[in-house]
Design an enzyme around this catalytic site. Structure first.
Site, PDB file in Angstrom:
ATOM      1  CB  CYS A  59      -0.904  -0.048   1.236  1.00  0.00           C
ATOM      2  SG  CYS A  59      -1.733   1.499   1.623  1.00  0.00           S
ATOM      3  CB  CYS A  62       0.591   1.532   4.176  1.00  0.00           C
ATOM      4  SG  CYS A  62      -1.151   1.099   4.195  1.00  0.00           S
TER       5      CYS A  62
END
Length: 140
Positions: A59, A62
């Site tokens: 991600c 993230c």
């Protein structure tokens, strides 16, 4: 703000960015449900707020917020910072109804009291400031 939808089948796409350090500073990596339960019990015993970052190595948002989250963990020692990889603990993450990463959960005495979805640095800082304003800080 940035967030990734939960990816059902985690295929290794050969991405070399998997080496981002998601758990440095005072961030504790949670790899089992038993470890999760143990950390929440310890936080309750120590009267600490818990912030749990549910994220994924694939991600982008993230990866972007991980160093910031780690920095926050060093600045706010009165808070327990946890990291859960949604792919490693897929069943547990699903049980918390996580639909996007990163998702930050806030716990007190083992009970969720707040949540933030997405890599929103200002909002995360605001929520932490609200917590620490109500928590006496250590004074030498």
């Amino acid at each position: 703000m940035g967030n990734c939808l939960h990816r059902e089948n985690n295929t290794d796409d050969g991405d070399s960015d998997h080496h981002v350090d998601f758990a440095s500073g005072n961030v504790q990596l949670i790899t089992t449900k038993e470890s999760w339960d143990q950390h929440l019990k310890q936080a309750s015993r120590d009267s600490k707020i818990v912030i749990a970052n549910f994220s994924a190595t694939w991600c982008g948002p993230c990866k972007m917020i991980a160093p910031y989250y780690c920095d926050l963990s060093e600045k706010h020692s009165s808070i327990m910072f946890l990291l859960v990889d949604v792919d490693e603990l897929a069943d547990f993450s699903t049980s918390l109804d996580i639909k996007a990463t990163p998702t930050f959960f806030f716990f007190k005495d083992g009970k969720e009291f707040d949540k933030l979805v997405g890599a929103n640095k200002p909002e995360l800082e605001k929520k932490i400031a609200a917590i620490t304003d109500g928590v006496p800080q250590f004074q030498p």
